[in-house]
Design a protein around this motif. Structure first.
Motif, short mmCIF file in Angstrom:
data_model
loop_
_atom_site.label_atom_id
_atom_site.label_comp_id
_atom_site.label_asym_id
_atom_site.label_seq_id
_atom_site.Cartn_x
_atom_site.Cartn_y
_atom_site.Cartn_z
N ALA A 2 45.98 42.05 40.57
CA ALA A 2 45.70 40.77 39.91
C ALA A 2 46.01 40.83 38.42
O ALA A 2 46.46 39.85 37.82
N LEU A 3 45.79 42.00 37.83
CA LEU A 3 46.07 42.18 36.40
C LEU A 3 47.52 42.57 36.15
O LEU A 3 47.93 42.71 35.00
N VAL A 53 39.56 47.96 44.06
CA VAL A 53 40.14 48.34 42.77
C VAL A 53 41.64 48.10 42.77
O VAL A 53 42.21 47.65 41.78
N LYS A 54 42.28 48.37 43.91
CA LYS A 54 43.71 48.09 44.03
C LYS A 54 43.99 46.60 43.82
O LYS A 54 44.97 46.22 43.16
N ASN A 67 49.82 47.57 28.58
CA ASN A 67 50.30 46.35 29.24
C ASN A 67 49.46 45.12 28.96
O ASN A 67 49.96 43.99 29.05
N ILE A 68 48.16 45.31 28.67
CA ILE A 68 47.28 44.15 28.53
C ILE A 68 46.71 44.03 27.12
O ILE A 68 46.89 43.01 26.45
N ASN A 84 43.35 34.69 38.17
CA ASN A 84 43.39 36.12 38.45
C ASN A 84 42.05 36.62 38.98
O ASN A 84 42.01 37.47 39.86
N ILE A 85 40.97 36.06 38.45
CA ILE A 85 39.64 36.43 38.93
C ILE A 85 39.48 36.03 40.39
O ILE A 85 38.91 36.76 41.20
N ASN A 86 40.00 34.86 40.74
CA ASN A 86 39.88 34.36 42.12
C ASN A 86 40.65 35.22 43.11
O ASN A 86 40.37 35.21 44.31
N LYS A 87 41.64 35.98 42.62
CA LYS A 87 42.37 36.90 43.48
C LYS A 87 41.55 38.16 43.78
O LYS A 87 41.84 38.89 44.71
#
Length: 263
Positions: free
Chosen positions: A143-144, A137-138, A98-99, A112-115
């Motif tokens: 976020a990703l 981790v969830k 996916n990434i 995304n990091i701020n989430k």
């Protein structure tokens, strides 16, 4: 639960181990060029860090690296999160699909990091527990936008027997042959079945368990040599090479001023 009375910031590295990944929360990474088998997610919890990959230099607050990518990282004595994911696990396979897809490097967006990150490192450390870590981790997965496959399927009884056997059998005597005899399968058939059911190869799973147990024993007071021999490494140097290959850091660096947490 970790409490304030523990003088948390006297620890320079927190090591969390889970079934498909290992996490370092630390402010002491200043690593020269190295590579390891894990997919690596690095997030700056306070400031940006510098990472060099071949002839490129990135000054960033978040990055994902594919397996076996040679890199060096300067953390400037600031706190970072290192999530090292087994590439053969379902979590790892999903990130690759996916990434990373056709690339080896993915720079995380600030939004995304701020989430993911808390207001400061004190808040992160003081609120972490097994439950808190799993939620953390969830949050990273959300976020990703990493959608993990459904893992609630019924696992083959032979694999369940193997998992229970690994849990109770001395790791220094554990071999794939021993396990295959236990369930009356050939070594190749068992290895295929285990990867199909669990998402991690059997040999990787055993090595992962040996590394986790060795660090647990070291952080409980055993010497590196005694811990390495206890879990089945042929020598302390064999353990050190395996740790460098899988984690990108020498055991002595990992254990200094460190705290181990099972999740």
């Amino acid at each position: 639960m970790i409490s304030n009375s523990d003088n948390l910031l006297n620890n320079k590295l927190f090591l969390f181990d889970a079934k498909d990944h290992i996490t370092f929360l630390t402010n002491k990474v200043d690593a020269d060029y190295h590579s390891h088998n894990y997919i690596q997610i690095t997030i700056g919890l306070e400031k940006k860090f510098t990472i060099n990959i071949e002839n490129e230099e990135f000054y960033t607050k978040g990055i994902i690296l594919g397996s076996n990518i040679s890199h060096k990282l300067k953390g400037y004595n600031e706190w970072q999160l290192y999530l090292l994911i087994n590439p053969e696990s379902i979590f790892g396979e999903t990130i690759k699909r996916n990434i990373l897809n056709e690339t080896e490097i993915y720079i995380l967006e600030e939004k995304n990091i701020n989430k993911i990150i808390q207001p400061d490192i004190h808040t992160i450390i003081e609120t972490i527990s097994s439950e808190g870590y799993c939620n953390f981790v969830k949050k990273i997965k959300e976020a990703l936008n990493v959608s993990i496959f459904d893992l609630d399927h019924k696992i083959d009884n032979r694999v369940l027997e193997i998992l229970a056997y690994i849990e109770s059998y001395p790791l220094d005597k554990l071999t794939v042959k021993e396990l295959s005899n236990k369930v009356f399968l050939s070594e190749s058939r068992l290895s295929h079945l285990f990867k199909e059911e669990i998402g991690i190869s059997l040999t990787s799973y055993i090595l992962h368990e040996k590394l986790k147990k060795a660090f647990y024993l070291i952080l409980k007071g055993l010497s590196i040599t005694d811990a390495a021999m206890e879990v089945g490494f042929s020598s302390s140097s064999h353990f050190t090479r395996s740790a460098r290959d899988k984690l990108g850091m020498a055991p002595r660096t990992i254990i200094k001023d460190s705290r181990y947490l099972k999740v």
